[in-house]
Motif scaffolding. Structure first.
Motif, mmCIF file in Angstrom:
data_model
loop_
_atom_site.group_PDB
_atom_site.id
_atom_site.type_symbol
_atom_site.label_atom_id
_atom_site.label_comp_id
_atom_site.label_asym_id
_atom_site.label_seq_id
_atom_site.Cartn_x
_atom_site.Cartn_y
_atom_site.Cartn_z
ATOM 1 N N THR A 181 0.815 -1.227 0.000
ATOM 2 C CA THR A 181 0.000 0.000 0.000
ATOM 3 C C THR A 181 0.840 1.264 0.000
ATOM 4 O O THR A 181 0.304 2.365 -0.161
ATOM 5 N N VAL A 182 2.154 1.136 0.178
ATOM 6 C CA VAL A 182 3.021 2.318 0.196
ATOM 7 C C VAL A 182 3.036 2.960 -1.191
ATOM 8 O O VAL A 182 3.152 2.275 -2.209
ATOM 9 N N GLY A 183 2.895 4.276 -1.239
ATOM 10 C CA GLY A 183 2.932 4.985 -2.509
ATOM 11 C C GLY A 183 1.706 5.847 -2.708
ATOM 12 O O GLY A 183 0.969 6.157 -1.759
ATOM 13 N N THR A 184 1.459 6.236 -3.947
ATOM 14 C CA THR A 184 0.342 7.116 -4.283
ATOM 15 C C THR A 184 -0.890 6.300 -4.618
ATOM 16 O O THR A 184 -0.833 5.385 -5.453
ATOM 17 N N ASP A 185 -1.993 6.601 -3.977
ATOM 18 C CA ASP A 185 -3.260 5.929 -4.249
ATOM 19 C C ASP A 185 -3.729 6.325 -5.653
ATOM 20 O O ASP A 185 -3.895 7.510 -5.954
ATOM 21 N N VAL A 186 -3.960 5.332 -6.508
ATOM 22 C CA VAL A 186 -4.298 5.622 -7.900
ATOM 23 C C VAL A 186 -5.668 6.268 -8.044
ATOM 24 O O VAL A 186 -5.946 6.934 -9.044
ATOM 25 N N ASN A 187 -6.539 6.100 -7.049
ATOM 26 C CA ASN A 187 -7.890 6.661 -7.148
ATOM 27 C C ASN A 187 -7.966 8.090 -6.610
ATOM 28 O O ASN A 187 -8.553 8.967 -7.250
ATOM 29 N N SER A 188 -7.363 8.315 -5.458
ATOM 30 C CA SER A 188 -7.471 9.646 -4.836
ATOM 31 C C SER A 188 -6.271 10.537 -5.126
ATOM 32 O O SER A 188 -6.351 11.760 -4.993
ATOM 33 N N GLY A 189 -5.149 9.926 -5.523
ATOM 34 C CA GLY A 189 -3.941 10.707 -5.744
ATOM 35 C C GLY A 189 -3.198 11.067 -4.465
ATOM 36 O O GLY A 189 -2.176 11.755 -4.512
ATOM 37 N N GLU A 190 -3.691 10.588 -3.321
ATOM 38 C CA GLU A 190 -3.045 10.855 -2.035
ATOM 39 C C GLU A 190 -1.888 9.875 -1.806
ATOM 40 O O GLU A 190 -1.957 8.710 -2.196
ATOM 41 N N GLN A 191 -0.845 10.380 -1.142
ATOM 42 C CA GLN A 191 0.280 9.522 -0.803
ATOM 43 C C GLN A 191 0.015 8.804 0.517
ATOM 44 O O GLN A 191 -0.474 9.412 1.465
ATOM 45 N N ARG A 192 0.362 7.512 0.543
ATOM 46 C CA ARG A 192 0.095 6.691 1.728
ATOM 47 C C ARG A 192 1.399 6.084 2.245
ATOM 48 O O ARG A 192 2.163 5.493 1.480
ATOM 49 N N PHE A 193 1.630 6.247 3.541
ATOM 50 C CA PHE A 193 2.758 5.609 4.229
ATOM 51 C C PHE A 193 4.107 5.946 3.581
ATOM 52 O O PHE A 193 5.032 5.126 3.602
ATOM 53 N N THR A 194 4.232 7.143 3.014
ATOM 54 C CA THR A 194 5.510 7.546 2.420
ATOM 55 C C THR A 194 6.375 8.312 3.418
ATOM 56 O O THR A 194 7.576 8.482 3.186
ATOM 57 N N PHE A 195 5.777 8.809 4.521
ATOM 58 C CA PHE A 195 6.484 9.523 5.589
ATOM 59 C C PHE A 195 7.299 10.699 5.037
ATOM 60 O O PHE A 195 8.391 11.000 5.527
ATOM 61 N N GLY A 196 6.755 11.323 3.987
ATOM 62 C CA GLY A 196 7.407 12.493 3.422
ATOM 63 C C GLY A 196 8.644 12.202 2.606
ATOM 64 O O GLY A 196 9.373 13.125 2.227
ATOM 65 N N PRO A 198 10.200 11.443 -0.790
ATOM 66 C CA PRO A 198 9.777 11.528 -2.200
ATOM 67 C C PRO A 198 9.998 10.233 -2.976
ATOM 68 O O PRO A 198 9.221 9.893 -3.864
ATOM 69 N N GLU A 199 11.071 9.503 -2.650
ATOM 70 C CA GLU A 199 11.388 8.279 -3.397
ATOM 71 C C GLU A 199 10.333 7.187 -3.222
ATOM 72 O O GLU A 199 10.287 6.242 -4.012
ATOM 73 N N LEU A 200 9.497 7.312 -2.177
ATOM 74 C CA LEU A 200 8.461 6.300 -1.945
ATOM 75 C C LEU A 200 7.123 6.683 -2.576
ATOM 76 O O LEU A 200 6.143 5.953 -2.422
ATOM 77 N N ALA A 201 7.080 7.804 -3.287
ATOM 78 C CA ALA A 201 5.812 8.264 -3.872
ATOM 79 C C ALA A 201 5.252 7.254 -4.872
ATOM 80 O O ALA A 201 4.030 7.111 -5.005
ATOM 81 N N GLU A 202 6.125 6.550 -5.572
ATOM 82 C CA GLU A 202 5.673 5.542 -6.536
ATOM 83 C C GLU A 202 5.678 4.133 -5.941
ATOM 84 O O GLU A 202 5.560 3.144 -6.666
ATOM 85 N N GLY A 203 5.824 4.038 -4.644
ATOM 86 C CA GLY A 203 5.808 2.744 -3.977
ATOM 87 C C GLY A 203 7.200 2.166 -3.801
ATOM 88 O O GLY A 203 8.190 2.698 -4.310
ATOM 89 N N ILE A 204 7.274 1.069 -3.070
ATOM 90 C CA ILE A 204 8.548 0.378 -2.854
ATOM 91 C C ILE A 204 8.920 -0.358 -4.133
ATOM 92 O O ILE A 204 8.090 -1.042 -4.741
#
Length: 502
Positions: A181-196, A198-204
């Motif tokens: 679930t880490v990364g940007t939610d494809v439906n809402s565009g919100e970032q989840r569990f990235t803790f600020g 930037p490299e985790l914005a697209e997920g692990i």
């Protein structure tokens, strides 16, 4: 006739100089990493995923598939000669294979393993060719609700078939789902569990995680056991089993092939479970069960046939449903995704050259293996004398270069190292990492299908129960959960896998 035409299409794809070359490279690499303790198909495929960027999709899948089933051949070599399985599915082979080697029958044991593997691989590939089209046709009728229920079944089955504690296996699945679930939610565009970060914005990064969990962690684990390696058996003996031995191995090979073909299809099963089940079956029906563990040739023939059959048929759910049945198939799904191909039943209709090319390559690859492996036994014996302390630095460098070549991000190297340490700790805690990888792969897909099903049903949760296929899959999932909670079943299951190495 249509099936013959499809097989002809596959052969026309694989019988080109380019694809034949990649098939040969794949099976040779598979044999090599099966022979060398400390690697394995999951770690090797994870390290080679960056290489597939520059290859056509069918060539990359042919090579990766060859690595997987080639490792089943190679793993038996170390199991027989030094009592150290190069591949997990060869653990059972070591019980009787090494005892045969100590009696001067190493050559017969190696030949038996090769014959059983070739026969099982050939038959199992035929089953893939026959079963894949009807399963894909059924899968085309699946909607979002059915796919969600199927993935839930796959994760629960992976828990049931994982070795060790059920609770630990569940924890690994949940951890994998959370990491997915880490990364940007494809439906809402919100970032989840990235803790600020930037490299985790697209997920692990999937490749970095896989290399860490199955590459770096394997290196650390094997360095722990380097001092305990058993001395090499140098006397190979005749490679031809006697007539009496040939008569004894026919039944075990046939039974191992059938059992392995069936168990390979199950999520979480594959080659490892097939090998253990085949050995247990042969010991149970044998007239002389006391010989097992002391050099019974049936104890080599059955598990070697079963693990190769299980390796081949595990491609069925991956190719037809897009559902990985084990960590290696999860990596195959990742390789398809890298090539921009969505795994699932549509691959057969939209990418017939890829689908049938991979299946046809299994026949060619098995032929390569039987022709090459026995003459190369002397080479494999010499390779086994290389100290592991000289091998692992090269493997580490290859891992770092491979993961850095993906996105040219140094952060991916740190992610790989982090998950390598996590994987090592999990192994020391007897937590199998395979369910974690399956959860990581299936988690985002499950979430997407869940949302899609609820949108189509206008938020009605009963949609999963009103659709017959979805209901049947969920009821089967519930039945597995109930069986897992029974104390007698749980104790027997954990006892069956207690000797399987992490």
């Amino acid at each position: 006739m249509e099936l013959l035409g499809d097989i002809g299409l596959g052969l026309s794809v694989v019988l080109t100089p380019l694809n034949l070359g990649w098939c040969l490279i794949g099976v040779l690499l598979g044999t090599l990493i099966g022979v060398l303790p400390g690697l394995g198909p999951a770690a090797t495929i994870a390290m080679l995923l960056p290489v597939t960027f520059g290859l056509p999709a069918v060539s990359s899948l042919i090579m990766l598939a060859g690595i997987y089933y080639g490792a089943q051949y190679g793993g038996s070599t170390t199991a027989i000669l030094i009592n150290l399985p190069g591949e997990t599915s060869s653990v059972v082979t070591a019980l009787d294979g090494y005892q045969m080697a100590r009696k001067g029958r190493a050559g017969a044991a190696l030949a038996t393993a090769a014959i059983g593997s070739f026969f099982a691989g050939t038959i199992a590939t035929a089953l893939v060719a026959f079963l894949a089209p009807p399963l894909a046709a059924v899968a085309l009728r699946f909607g979002a609700a059915e796919y969600f229920a199927l993935m839930v079944l796959g994760l629960v089955a992976s828990v049931a078939l994982a070795r060790g504690s059920v609770l630990k296996a569940v924890a690994m699945v949940v951890l994998g789902l959370l990491l997915g679930t880490v990364g940007t939610d494809v439906n809402s565009g919100e970032q989840r569990f990235t803790f600020g970060i930037p490299e985790l914005a697209e997920g692990i990064n999937f490749v970095a995680l896989a290399m860490g969990m199955f590459g770096i962690a394997e290196i650390l684990t094997n360095l722990d056991h380097e001092a305990t390696r058993t001395p090499l058996t140098r006397v190979i003996g005749s490679l031809l089993p006697s007539r009496a031995e040939m008569r004894r191995i026919v039944g075990p090979i046939l039974r191992g092939t059938g059992l392995g073909s069936l168990l390979g299809i199950l999520p979480g099963g594959g080659a490892v479970l097939a090998a253990f089940a085949a050995y247990a079956l042969e010991k149970k029906i044998s007239r002389t069960p006391s010989e097992f563990g002391k050099g019974a040739i049936e104890g080599v023939a059955a598990p070697e046939a079963a693990n190769n059959a299980g390796a081949q048929t595990s491609f069925i759910p991956m190719l037809t449903l897009g559902i990985p049945s084990n960590p290696v198939m999860a990596l195959m799904v990742g390789a398809l995704t890298i090539q921009g191909i969505q795994p699932g039943p549509q691959v057969m209709t939209e990418q017939p050259e890829l689908f049938w090319g991979v299946i046809a390559s299994m026949w060619i690859g098995n032929l390569f293996l039987i022709v090459l492996n026995l003459p190369l036994i002397g080479l494999w014996v010499r390779l086994l004398t290389i100290p592991y302390r000289l091998l692992y630095p090269a493997i580490l460098v290859f891992c770092c270069v491979g993961v850095l070549s993906l996105n040219n991000l140094p952060s991916d190297v740190f992610v790989m190292i982090l998950f390598g340490l996590v994987g090592y700790v999990l192994v020391r805690l007897d937590c199998e990492p395979a369910p974690l990888l399956l959860g990581f792969i299936l988690g985002p897909m499950m979430e997407e299908y869940l949302r899609r099903a609820l949108i189509l049903a206008r938020g009605d949760m009963t949609t999963f129960l009103t659709r017959p296929i979805s209901l049947a899959l969920l009821l089967l999932t519930l039945a597995i959960i109930v069986v897992l909670t029974l104390p007698a079943i749980r104790a027997k299951r954990e006892e069956a896998f207690e000797e399987t190495p992490a």
